[in-house]
Design an enzyme around this catalytic site. Structure first.
Site, PDB file in Angstrom:
ATOM      1  N   LYS A 185       0.823  -1.218   0.000  1.00 11.65           N
ATOM      2  CA  LYS A 185       0.000   0.000   0.000  1.00 11.65           C
ATOM      3  C   LYS A 185       0.858   1.270   0.000  1.00 11.65           C
ATOM      4  CE  LYS A 185      -1.967  -1.047   3.944  1.00 11.65           C
ATOM      5  NZ  LYS A 185      -1.436  -2.357   4.344  1.00 11.65           N
ATOM      6  N   ARG A 240      -9.322   0.552   8.703  1.00 13.72           N
ATOM      7  CA  ARG A 240      -8.958  -0.853   8.889  1.00 13.72           C
ATOM      8  C   ARG A 240     -10.054  -1.623   9.604  1.00 13.72           C
ATOM      9  NH1 ARG A 240      -3.012   0.031   8.645  1.00 13.72           N
ATOM     10  NH2 ARG A 240      -1.964  -1.914   9.004  1.00 13.72           N
ATOM     11  N   ARG A 271      12.069  -6.270   4.764  1.00 11.05           N
ATOM     12  CA  ARG A 271      11.782  -4.830   4.737  1.00 11.05           C
ATOM     13  C   ARG A 271      12.756  -4.055   5.621  1.00 11.05           C
ATOM     14  NH1 ARG A 271       5.689  -2.719   5.085  1.00 11.05           N
ATOM     15  NH2 ARG A 271       5.566  -3.607   7.174  1.00 11.05           N
ATOM     16  N   ARG A 278      11.716  -2.281  11.209  1.00 14.55           N
ATOM     17  CA  ARG A 278      10.647  -1.756  12.070  1.00 14.55           C
ATOM     18  C   ARG A 278      10.398  -2.688  13.247  1.00 14.55           C
ATOM     19  NH1 ARG A 278       5.563  -0.338   8.456  1.00 14.55           N
ATOM     20  NH2 ARG A 278       4.536  -1.578  10.051  1.00 14.55           N
ATOM     21  N   ARG A 302      -0.407  -9.497  13.018  1.00 17.61           N
ATOM     22  CA  ARG A 302      -0.950  -8.452  12.138  1.00 17.61           C
ATOM     23  C   ARG A 302      -1.755  -9.069  10.997  1.00 17.61           C
ATOM     24  NH1 ARG A 302       4.486  -5.790  11.025  1.00 17.61           N
ATOM     25  NH2 ARG A 302       3.455  -4.636   9.369  1.00 17.61           N
TER      26      ARG A 302
HETATM   27  P1  ADP Z   1       1.309  -2.406   7.830  1.00 17.77           P
HETATM   28  O1  ADP Z   1       0.235  -2.027   6.848  1.00 17.77           O
HETATM   29  O2  ADP Z   1       2.519  -2.965   7.169  1.00 17.77           O
HETATM   30  O3  ADP Z   1       0.812  -3.248   8.967  1.00 17.77           O
HETATM   31  P2  ADP Z   1       1.277   0.262   8.951  1.00 17.77           P
HETATM   32  O4  ADP Z   1       2.454   1.155   8.992  1.00 17.77           O
HETATM   33  O5  ADP Z   1       0.133   0.648   8.102  1.00 17.77           O
HETATM   34  O6  ADP Z   1       1.872  -1.138   8.541  1.00 17.77           O
HETATM   35  O7  ADP Z   1       0.707   0.042  10.442  1.00 17.77           O
HETATM   36  C1  ADP Z   1       1.546  -0.285  11.520  1.00 17.77           C
HETATM   37  C2  ADP Z   1       0.748  -0.398  12.813  1.00 17.77           C
HETATM   38  O8  ADP Z   1       0.119   0.873  13.109  1.00 17.77           O
HETATM   39  C3  ADP Z   1      -0.431  -1.388  12.790  1.00 17.77           C
HETATM   40  O9  ADP Z   1      -0.016  -2.712  13.095  1.00 17.77           O
HETATM   41  C4  ADP Z   1      -1.335  -0.799  13.875  1.00 17.77           C
HETATM   42  O10 ADP Z   1      -0.887  -1.088  15.172  1.00 17.77           O
HETATM   43  C5  ADP Z   1      -1.181   0.693  13.663  1.00 17.77           C
HETATM   44  N1  ADP Z   1      -2.191   1.225  12.722  1.00 17.77           N
HETATM   45  C6  ADP Z   1      -1.977   1.757  11.483  1.00 17.77           C
HETATM   46  N2  ADP Z   1      -3.128   2.135  10.914  1.00 17.77           N
HETATM   47  C7  ADP Z   1      -4.114   1.840  11.795  1.00 17.77           C
HETATM   48  C8  ADP Z   1      -5.534   1.961  11.792  1.00 17.77           C
HETATM   49  N3  ADP Z   1      -6.211   2.469  10.747  1.00 17.77           N
HETATM   50  N4  ADP Z   1      -6.229   1.544  12.881  1.00 17.77           N
HETATM   51  C9  ADP Z   1      -5.601   1.029  13.938  1.00 17.77           C
HETATM   52  N5  ADP Z   1      -4.261   0.877  14.012  1.00 17.77           N
HETATM   53  C10 ADP Z   1      -3.523   1.264  12.955  1.00 17.77           C
END
Ligand code: ADP
Ligand code: ZN
Length: 215
Positions: free
Chosen positions: A14, A90, A129, A162, A173
């Protein structure tokens, strides 16, 4: 303002695809919920302090916290543009929050890009990554290598893994994605908004297919 949502499992690309699209068109603005949250954690804001533990465990941050953050950010965007929303919503509750924000700003939700990638590829991608802690540039040891191993091409900083990219957290996740985020495919599908993209190929091809799907 228009809003395009990027939906897909962690590691589905994404952020990579949305940032590539926004680099080539100044009307496109990439907004990443993960980046906003990591920045809040770094600055130890009230929201950041609260979010930190959830993120470390690979759980979702509560809807109200991230909803408020995205709402504030999107309402602050001035001028005619298309927001590429990466990582939000999400959950169905977050999708409802977004409908409220869009209504409030007079923004129109025009498409949901669904990046489809198998679990095996996701695990391989996340394991390789790397990211720049200074400028945020993203790499992969095999697929998107930096010119000098371990060093950011853009700013010369040492690359890091990360905190939530370890195998145990990644497993969590992925299951959170399947339970809480996959229902959004139906939610937006019923509005005729979902554009399915094969996210497994070369980045250039995926960028091209996504651009086509949005035109
Ligand atoms: P990825 O898509 O690779 O999991 P992100 O950087 O989008 O990585 O998200 C990392 C973390 O940030 C998630 O595992 C969650 O804890 C938090 N997070 C990100 N976006 C949201 C969201 N819309 N709602 C709740 N938690 C979120
Ligand atoms: Zn850098």
């Amino acid at each position: 303002m228009k809003i395009v949502i990027f939906l897909g499992a962690p590691g589905s690309g994404k952020g990579t695809i949305a940032s590539r699209l926004s680099e080539s068109d100044e009307k496109l603005r990439h907004v990443s919920s993960g980046d906003l949250l990591r920045d809040a954690v770094k600055r130890q804001t009230t929201a950041g302090v609260e979010a930190e533990g959830y993120m470390k465990r690979g759980e979702l941050v509560p809807d109200a916290i991230i909803g408020q953050m995205i709402g504030d950010y999107v309402s602050g965007i001035k001028g005619e543009c298309t927001v590429l929303l990466d990582g939000f919503p999400r959950t169905v509750a977050q999708a409802e929050i977004l409908d409220g924000v869009a209504g409030h700003c007079g923004a129109e939700l025009t498409a949901v890009v669904l990046l489809e990638v198998s679990d095996e590829i996701i695990v391989e991608r996340i394991a390789g990554r790397r990211g720049c802690p200074k400028c945020g540039a993203g790499y992969h040891i095999r697929n998107i290598p930096s010119r000098v191993e371990g060093i950011c091409d853009v700013c010369g900083t040492g690359l890091v893994v990360r905190k939530d990219d370890n195998p145990e957290t990644v497993k969590n996740r992925l299951s959170v994605y399947k339970e809480q985020t996959v229902p959004l495919i139906e939610f937006y599908g019923s509005r005729g908004l979902v554009r399915r993209i094969d996210g497994a190929g070369r980045i250039d091809d995926i960028v091209r297919m996504t651009r086509q799907a949005l035109s």
